[in-house]
Design an enzyme around this catalytic site. Structure first.
Site, PDB file in Angstrom:
ATOM      1  N   LYS A 147       5.542   2.161   8.198  1.00 11.71           N
ATOM      2  CA  LYS A 147       4.519   2.745   8.554  1.00 11.71           C
ATOM      3  C   LYS A 147       3.278   2.085   8.917  1.00 11.71           C
ATOM      4  CE  LYS A 147       3.876   6.606   6.243  1.00 11.71           C
ATOM      5  NZ  LYS A 147       3.353   7.455   5.067  1.00 11.71           N
ATOM      6  N   THR A 186      -4.391  12.640   6.929  1.00 14.15           N
ATOM      7  CA  THR A 186      -3.106  12.608   7.275  1.00 14.15           C
ATOM      8  C   THR A 186      -2.784  13.905   8.447  1.00 14.15           C
ATOM      9  OG1 THR A 186      -2.469  12.175   4.914  1.00 14.15           O
ATOM     10  CG2 THR A 186      -0.719  13.085   6.237  1.00 14.15           C
ATOM     11  N   ASN A 204      -1.945  19.289   0.847  1.00 10.79           N
ATOM     12  CA  ASN A 204      -3.126  18.915   1.436  1.00 10.79           C
ATOM     13  C   ASN A 204      -3.011  18.659   3.032  1.00 10.79           C
ATOM     14  OD1 ASN A 204      -5.690  17.276   1.586  1.00 10.79           O
ATOM     15  ND2 ASN A 204      -4.484  15.607   1.951  1.00 10.79           N
ATOM     16  N   SER A 259      -7.014   5.365   4.522  1.00  8.48           N
ATOM     17  CA  SER A 259      -7.001   4.656   3.305  1.00  8.48           C
ATOM     18  C   SER A 259      -7.256   3.116   3.351  1.00  8.48           C
ATOM     19  CB  SER A 259      -5.668   4.783   2.708  1.00  8.48           C
ATOM     20  OG  SER A 259      -5.425   5.688   1.542  1.00  8.48           O
ATOM     21  N   LYS A 319       5.000   2.166  -3.431  1.00  5.10           N
ATOM     22  CA  LYS A 319       5.027   3.505  -3.882  1.00  5.10           C
ATOM     23  C   LYS A 319       5.261   3.544  -5.164  1.00  5.10           C
ATOM     24  CE  LYS A 319       5.077   7.666  -1.399  1.00  5.10           C
ATOM     25  NZ  LYS A 319       4.436   7.786  -0.159  1.00  5.10           N
ATOM     26  N   LYS A 325       0.969  -1.158  -0.060  1.00 11.90           N
ATOM     27  CA  LYS A 325      -0.140  -0.173  -0.045  1.00 11.90           C
ATOM     28  C   LYS A 325       0.966   1.313  -0.157  1.00 11.90           C
ATOM     29  CE  LYS A 325      -4.145   2.087   0.788  1.00 11.90           C
ATOM     30  NZ  LYS A 325      -3.651   2.817  -0.627  1.00 11.90           N
TER      31      LYS A 325
HETATM   32  N1  GLU Z   1       0.914   8.921   0.421  1.00 12.44           N
HETATM   33  C1  GLU Z   1       0.509   8.731   1.586  1.00 12.44           C
HETATM   34  C2  GLU Z   1       1.506   8.279   2.505  1.00 12.44           C
HETATM   35  O1  GLU Z   1       2.828   8.454   2.214  1.00 12.44           O
HETATM   36  C3  GLU Z   1      -0.849   7.950   1.963  1.00 12.44           C
HETATM   37  C4  GLU Z   1      -0.590   6.347   1.332  1.00 12.44           C
HETATM   38  C5  GLU Z   1      -2.003   5.621   1.235  1.00 12.44           C
HETATM   39  O2  GLU Z   1      -3.003   6.191   1.596  1.00 12.44           O
HETATM   40  O3  GLU Z   1      -2.179   4.331   0.841  1.00 12.44           O
HETATM   41  O4  GLU Z   1       1.286   7.703   3.647  1.00 12.44           O
END
Ligand code: GLU
Length: 413
Positions: free
Chosen positions: A91, A187, A217, A348, A103, A67
């Site tokens: 994370k 976030t 954002n 998410s 990513k 993810k």
């Molecule tokens: N891009 C965000 C992050 O770095 C969200 C990733 C997601 O929601 O999968 O945590």
């Protein structure tokens, strides 16, 4: 030269010293499971064809499907995408989500593209990576310079490729296409819940002064949340520059300036707001510094100038390892990215669950679940840091690594 990934891995290796783990497991996490590189060729409005480099990395799926977001930025590289995918792995484990880390990135400056060119780019991305992603394999989301519209185009393209609506393939979608309530400010809200929860223990009071680097954002939603909680936002920056107002900025006006003129700097010159150099933001007089821009913003060259007592990392990897040491010596507390900005991936995850259930949750439930998660993991990390006499960042790595190792070991040989 040390790669970004090597630098990031050093934090994991340091955490491993606090755990009794098999070194072969650590070796396995030293490089990604799978990185796919593609050339995206899109038709521009003037009829020409342009090609861009793009990547999708699935770093590790020991704990579940990978993810992580997709970013558009002119300086994106394979190394950066893999580093960020590694951070997502950690994370998701910090938050105990049943997910691994991934990513994606496209090396492009999206400001130079028209809306229809952006749509072709998003669809082109999915055409190239459709075999890699999937609701049980790898689930993208927004990241720097991508948003709900981008996710909508991508979800739609995926549906036409596989021949069925598959909302769980991507998160951060518009609500009308199966997005989750509360994903837009998740976030910032996650970081805010964490801060409020730890605030008392950290000696924070209402009226504390905050400086926010980055007004995308995460940064703009954080400004809003802090203002409503009684904090004074004294400085903000975006890609065009920074502004400072010791009496506190008006967030409504900031949002309006960003909307109308594309930059918060347009507020300078009235209401006691002055312009400062973008680089000065991290060293303004404040109690809380929120880093919500890009990587490596606090480094060996400026860490000693930070005046804040506490730093909240809403961006990914905004502090270099060298700067970590300097901040530690100044007793500045860092709420680390892998915990502090995990609200985005947490909601998410809620969106993915809702898509799979076909049952949608109320905003109150989303906020309550997010708050509980941030507080529980925050409390556990604080306890681990105290127990081992290590920083919150190291404690977060220790907890994440032990969860990843447990999953790897549970699978047997
Ligand atoms: N891009 C965000 C992050 O770095 C969200 C990733 C997601 O929601 O999968 O945590």
């Amino acid at each position: 030269m040390t790669s970004k990934l090597e630098k990031a891995l050093a934090r994991l290796v340091a955490a491993a010293k606090h755990l009794n783990i098999d070194t072969t497991i650590l070796e396995r996490l030293e490089f990604p499971q799978e990185t796919t590189h593609a050339r995206l060729t899109i038709r521009m409005d003037d009829g020409s064809l342009k090609s861009f480099r793009a990547w999708r990395c699935r770093y590790d799926d020991s704990r579940g499907p990978t993810k992580g977001g997709i970013r558009y930025h002119p300086s994106v590289t394979a190394d950066e995408v893999e580093t960020l995918a590694f951070l997502m792995t950690v994370k998701c484990a910090v938050m105990n989500l049943p997910l691994g880390g991934g990513k994606g990135g496209v090396q492009i400056d999206p400001r130079h593209l028209s809306k229809i060119e952006l749509e072709r780019l998003a669809r082109g991305y999915v055409q190239n990576f459709a075999k890699v992603i999937g609701p049980n394999r790898d689930i993208p989301a927004p990241d720097v310079n991508t948003n709900a519209m981008t996710m909508a185009w991508m979800a739609d393209e995926y549906a036409s490729i596989v021949g069925e609506r598959t909302p769980a393939v991507i998160t951060g979608k518009p609500i009308s296409l199966g997005g989750s309530l509360g994903r837009d400010d998740a976030t910032a809200r996650g970081g805010y819940y964490l801060l409020q929860f730890l605030a008392k223990g950290l000696g924070f009071t209402q009226g504390a002064r905050a400086a926010i680097q980055g007004f995308g954002n995460a940064g703009s939603h954080m400004a809003q949340l802090l203002e409503s909680a009684g904090y004074k936002v004294v400085a903000v920056s975006d890609s065009k520059g920074a502004i400072y107002c010791p009496a506190g900025l008006d967030i409504k006006k900031l949002n309006a300036a960003k909307e109308r003129n594309g930059s918060v700097t347009k507020l300078a010159g009235s209401d006691g707001v002055s312009r400062i150099a973008a680089g000065e933001l991290v060293s303004v007089e404040c109690d809380l510094l929120v880093l919500a821009a890009l990587e490596d913003m606090v480094h060996a060259g400026n860490a000693a100038n930070v005046k804040a007592a506490i730093i909240l990392e809403l961006a990914n990897s905004p502090i270099t390892p060298e700067a970590d040491e300097i901040l530690k010596s100044k007793n500045i507390i860092v709420l680390p990215d892998i915990l502090a900005n995990a609200g985005g991936v947490a909601v998410s995850y809620f969106e993915w669950v809702q898509n799979r259930q076909g049952d949608y949750w109320a905003i109150e439930d989303i906020h309550a679940r997010l708050k509980t998660m941030m507080e529980e993991e925050g409390a556990a990390i604080l306890a681990c840091a105290k127990d081992k006499n290590i920083t919150l960042r190291s404690a977060a790595y220790v907890r994440a690594l032990s969860r990843i190792v447990e999953a790897i070991e549970a699978k047997g040989t």
